[in-house]
Design a protein around this motif. Sequence first.
Motif, PDB file in Angstrom:
ATOM      1  N   ASN A  15      27.651  44.861   8.149  1.00 18.80           N
ATOM      2  CA  ASN A  15      26.852  45.033   6.788  1.00 18.80           C
ATOM      3  C   ASN A  15      26.472  46.336   6.344  1.00 18.80           C
ATOM      4  O   ASN A  15      26.965  46.936   5.100  1.00 18.80           O
ATOM      5  CB  ASN A  15      25.570  44.410   6.923  1.00 18.80           C
ATOM      6  CG  ASN A  15      25.857  42.819   6.881  1.00 18.80           C
ATOM      7  OD1 ASN A  15      26.820  42.138   6.517  1.00 18.80           O
ATOM      8  ND2 ASN A  15      24.790  42.077   7.510  1.00 18.80           N
ATOM      9  N   LEU A  16      26.348  47.510   7.069  1.00 20.22           N
ATOM     10  CA  LEU A  16      25.941  48.890   7.024  1.00 20.22           C
ATOM     11  C   LEU A  16      27.284  49.399   6.599  1.00 20.22           C
ATOM     12  O   LEU A  16      27.187  50.229   5.559  1.00 20.22           O
ATOM     13  CB  LEU A  16      25.330  49.482   8.285  1.00 20.22           C
ATOM     14  CG  LEU A  16      25.067  50.878   8.084  1.00 20.22           C
ATOM     15  CD1 LEU A  16      23.915  51.173   7.080  1.00 20.22           C
ATOM     16  CD2 LEU A  16      24.553  51.305   9.228  1.00 20.22           C
ATOM     17  N   LEU A  17      28.245  49.181   7.278  1.00 17.52           N
ATOM     18  CA  LEU A  17      29.628  49.739   7.065  1.00 17.52           C
ATOM     19  C   LEU A  17      30.096  49.460   5.501  1.00 17.52           C
ATOM     20  O   LEU A  17      30.404  50.353   4.655  1.00 17.52           O
ATOM     21  CB  LEU A  17      30.591  49.124   8.143  1.00 17.52           C
ATOM     22  CG  LEU A  17      32.035  50.206   7.876  1.00 17.52           C
ATOM     23  CD1 LEU A  17      31.812  51.659   8.203  1.00 17.52           C
ATOM     24  CD2 LEU A  17      33.055  49.390   9.084  1.00 17.52           C
ATOM     25  N   LYS A  18      29.854  48.219   5.238  1.00 10.86           N
ATOM     26  CA  LYS A  18      30.163  47.819   3.721  1.00 10.86           C
ATOM     27  C   LYS A  18      29.611  48.569   2.706  1.00 10.86           C
ATOM     28  O   LYS A  18      29.814  49.051   1.849  1.00 10.86           O
ATOM     29  CB  LYS A  18      30.255  46.205   3.780  1.00 10.86           C
ATOM     30  CG  LYS A  18      30.873  45.347   4.379  1.00 10.86           C
ATOM     31  CD  LYS A  18      30.940  43.906   4.093  1.00 10.86           C
ATOM     32  CE  LYS A  18      31.703  43.037   4.900  1.00 10.86           C
ATOM     33  NZ  LYS A  18      31.484  41.519   4.775  1.00 10.86           N
ATOM     34  N   GLY A  19      28.050  48.560   2.947  1.00  7.06           N
ATOM     35  CA  GLY A  19      27.181  49.220   2.019  1.00  7.06           C
ATOM     36  C   GLY A  19      27.451  50.743   1.859  1.00  7.06           C
ATOM     37  O   GLY A  19      27.640  51.223   0.797  1.00  7.06           O
TER      38      GLY A  19
END
Length: 451
Positions: free
Chosen positions: A440-444
């Motif tokens: 999720n963090l990587l996508k953001g």
Amino acid sequence: MRKKTNILILLVGFILGAMVSICGSVLAEKDPAVSSKSEDMQTLPFEELRTFTEIFGRIKQDYVEPVSDKKLLEDAIRGMLSGLDPHSAYLADEEYKELQEGTTGQFGGLGIEVGMENGFVKVVSPIDDTPAQKAGIKAGDLIVRLDDKPVKGMTLGDAVKIMRGEPGSQIVLTVIREGAEAPLKFEITRDIIKVKSVKSRLLEKGYGYLRISSFQSGTGESLVEAIDELKKENEAPLKGIILDLRNNPGGVLNAAVDVSDAFIQSGLIVYTEGRIKNSEMRFNATPDDIIDGAPIVVLINGGSASASEIVAGALQDHKRAIIMGEKSFGKGSVQTILPTSNGGAVKLTTARYFTPSGRSIQAEGIEPDVTLARVKLEALEKAKFESIKEADLSGHLSNGNGDKKKSEANEKADDKEDNDKEADGNEAEIRDYPLHEALNLLKGVSILKSR
């Protein structure tokens, strides 16, 4: 008989004195700038040598059973090294061969990285896809019995030798786990441990996952190959990757440098400092970033040690990756293997390593940018315990930077550790919450970067 023993004791004292004198002279020739230190070295510790020869003689004459000179002197060497720190040790010829096998990626046994703590064997980390990991052995477990043999009183080498055994044979490990009501028993079948240090897969379109379980001589090359495969499978440049270093106990220093270099285009990766000149090394990055600046999230936990911390620290200092998870183990010392004339070797701590910004992580570890509490399903939770850290090992090397380097963030993190829950090692049975959050963090980050 007594006359012969007295002659032998005098001979031992003479040899030890000669060795100390020779060593002092050699060191003085190597570095004239430290003349005051070399003078201290050449001053023989006569009182201590006299005590040593006296005790040697008492054992030879009065011990309930005969003891060979070889055993007494070898045990004295082991004691001398073990008293320095938890990572310095004497390796007999067989132990030296086993160490060499371990760095190449194939050896026999159970598949656990272990250390010695207060006379017992403590698990630093189970290795992925090995009998120990599949059986449920966890970082922080204290092994107290090997089959029916108590571990107390054994050397680490003796315990490892028993655990390695013949592939296909079984061994029962009796383990104390903090929070468990009683000792736990694990019956494990030994196997040939073939450690594949790098695993990879696409989590979803554009986002890759790289798992490094240990740092071996070929890990850097394997990482490059894995990323090339991910690019081919994705049929387009990667939008980002997750580098999973959880429960990675470390390994070869050069492999950590190679992995860091794959993502850093220039600048310092790591440097080491010790008392002798050849213990001081600096490793710099070479041009090119294998994923062309795509964002990286690095996952670490309390089982991430040594070479894992070099990679996490370098990527963090260069602001090349976001470090996520728990504070790492905190092993920031370098061990040099010095072969001896009898076919064995001395594993001696010769330096501390530092991240590019000058941080020594010895006994403190890498503090993540994003902290995640350890979670597991309550239905699967049988016991609560805290993972062992370098700072918990008796006789551990001091940090080297002093207390001034310890930040308020570190202190707050220390206070929170009591409330953390241990993540289950079997990811097939429960959801991998840290990996989910990392994606999720990587996508953001990827979305923000594309704007």
